[in-house]
Design a protein around this motif. Sequence first.
Motif, mmCIF file in Angstrom:
data_model
loop_
_atom_site.group_PDB
_atom_site.id
_atom_site.type_symbol
_atom_site.label_atom_id
_atom_site.label_comp_id
_atom_site.label_asym_id
_atom_site.label_seq_id
_atom_site.Cartn_x
_atom_site.Cartn_y
_atom_site.Cartn_z
ATOM 1 N N THR A 94 24.373 -21.441 -23.556
ATOM 2 C CA THR A 94 22.914 -21.376 -23.573
ATOM 3 C C THR A 94 22.382 -22.797 -23.676
ATOM 4 O O THR A 94 22.666 -23.492 -24.648
ATOM 5 N N GLN A 95 21.592 -23.220 -22.699
ATOM 6 C CA GLN A 95 21.288 -24.634 -22.512
ATOM 7 C C GLN A 95 19.952 -24.794 -21.794
ATOM 8 O O GLN A 95 19.361 -23.837 -21.307
ATOM 9 N N TRP A 96 19.479 -26.054 -21.732
ATOM 10 C CA TRP A 96 18.333 -26.370 -20.891
ATOM 11 C C TRP A 96 18.777 -26.318 -19.435
ATOM 12 O O TRP A 96 19.779 -26.910 -19.066
ATOM 13 N N ASP B 161 5.838 -30.836 -19.868
ATOM 14 C CA ASP B 161 6.001 -30.125 -21.136
ATOM 15 C C ASP B 161 6.238 -31.132 -22.261
ATOM 16 O O ASP B 161 7.280 -31.121 -22.915
ATOM 17 N N LYS B 162 5.267 -32.004 -22.483
ATOM 18 C CA LYS B 162 5.439 -33.120 -23.408
ATOM 19 C C LYS B 162 4.655 -33.016 -24.711
ATOM 20 O O LYS B 162 5.208 -33.281 -25.777
ATOM 21 N N PRO B 163 3.353 -32.636 -24.685
ATOM 22 C CA PRO B 163 2.581 -32.647 -25.931
ATOM 23 C C PRO B 163 3.127 -31.668 -26.972
ATOM 24 O O PRO B 163 3.740 -30.657 -26.626
ATOM 25 N N ILE B 164 2.863 -31.962 -28.238
ATOM 26 C CA ILE B 164 3.364 -31.118 -29.323
ATOM 27 C C ILE B 164 2.592 -29.813 -29.406
ATOM 28 O O ILE B 164 3.181 -28.729 -29.438
ATOM 29 N N LEU C 151 6.331 -21.828 -18.582
ATOM 30 C CA LEU C 151 7.786 -21.994 -18.595
ATOM 31 C C LEU C 151 8.460 -21.050 -19.581
ATOM 32 O O LEU C 151 9.649 -20.775 -19.471
ATOM 33 N N TYR C 152 7.689 -20.576 -20.559
ATOM 34 C CA TYR C 152 8.250 -19.738 -21.615
ATOM 35 C C TYR C 152 7.665 -18.330 -21.547
ATOM 36 O O TYR C 152 7.374 -17.711 -22.560
ATOM 37 N N ALA D 2 13.442 -22.333 -18.598
ATOM 38 C CA ALA D 2 13.458 -23.418 -19.579
ATOM 39 C C ALA D 2 14.866 -23.465 -20.170
ATOM 40 O O ALA D 2 15.775 -24.020 -19.568
ATOM 41 N N ARG D 3 15.062 -22.834 -21.347
ATOM 42 C CA ARG D 3 16.431 -22.645 -21.832
ATOM 43 C C ARG D 3 17.005 -21.427 -21.130
ATOM 44 O O ARG D 3 16.332 -20.405 -20.965
ATOM 45 N N ALA D 4 18.249 -21.523 -20.693
ATOM 46 C CA ALA D 4 18.896 -20.454 -19.933
ATOM 47 C C ALA D 4 20.080 -19.912 -20.712
ATOM 48 O O ALA D 4 20.946 -20.674 -21.148
ATOM 49 N N GLU D 5 20.115 -18.578 -20.877
ATOM 50 C CA GLU D 5 21.227 -17.957 -21.589
ATOM 51 C C GLU D 5 22.461 -17.850 -20.690
ATOM 52 O O GLU D 5 22.350 -17.555 -19.504
#
Length: 349
Positions: free
Chosen positions: A117-119, A130-133, A140-141, A151-154
């Motif tokens: 599971t990763q970016w 996708d930079k600001p806090i 993307l989510y 985004a993150r992929a399982e």
Amino acid sequence: MKMTTLAMAVATTFLASTSAFAAQVYSGDGTTLSVGGYVDVGVGERGAIYSDPNFEVHQISPRLNVEGKKEIGNGVTVDAKGEWAINYLDGGNTSFTTRLGYMGVSHDQAGRLVVGTQWAPYYDVAGVADKPIAFANDFLYGTNFNQLGSARAEKMVSYRNTLRVSEDVAFNIGLGWQGETSDEKITPSSGNGLVTYTRSSADYDDRAQIAISTEFAGFGLGYVYNGGDVDNEKARSHVFAGKYGTYGNGLYIALVYGDNENFYNGLEESKQYEAVGAFGLDNGLNIILNYEAVEDDKNDKTQFSQSAIQLEYTVASGLVAFAGYQFDLGNDINKNEDDQYSVGARYFF
């Protein structure tokens, strides 16, 4: 071999929204072990796209990670990382949920192979804005983004490599594959002035993605394709992105455009837009303006559109204060329009 003090090592990456910190707790015989992450807290009205925001104390995306690296010879490095989201505000609920968990092998010429599971390579291109806090790329989510790999992929196998033509010019390639899986699908729909949600199971066939990008003289251009079937229907996405500069250091501009089919929140055809402009001053203040929208292209209906003005200020190394106000620019699905805002701080371990 020796144990080291908890000296802070600063690591910057193309993907990170702010500087990432890690405490190296062990180093010896070509092996290192680091612990990192951050916690953040804010006060204000902040909610998901399809939920009404409430004025309350909230967290943004706190996390804890452990990473190990080992040089095994012939220029090959093996690494492994586990990262967990921290739910520290809601007592009694699940405290930790998995964000990342993978093993990777890297070589300067042969490239990098990662399993787990990763970016995703998709995010390498689509995540440039996708930079600001406080407020950034919501699309993307979206629903089941882990299964779609937006985004993150399982449970992904990925490969990346970079061809550097000169000091200022480089070409990047990223490949990703996910096997068959199933999960719950949540589809929003509107009627009688209300947004309702339909829950059903979703079957995901094998998915693949390919990302290509180039960097030259401070500019970056990229394209990514993500495709595979969901419930025997083609679910694919094409994203084009461009950027200039380094986020937090002078002028930074990023633009993202996506063209999708059965990919975003159950929409048969959709388009997505994201733009961010930021200017980082030498005194640690970063001034940010961003815009985001998702369109139901088939029915010509805006799902959401929003713009935010944000400030981030580096108080000290590892401590960033932030404030943001997001304007709801409207939609065509009879969803209540709510501006959102957040003021808080992020502390890096």
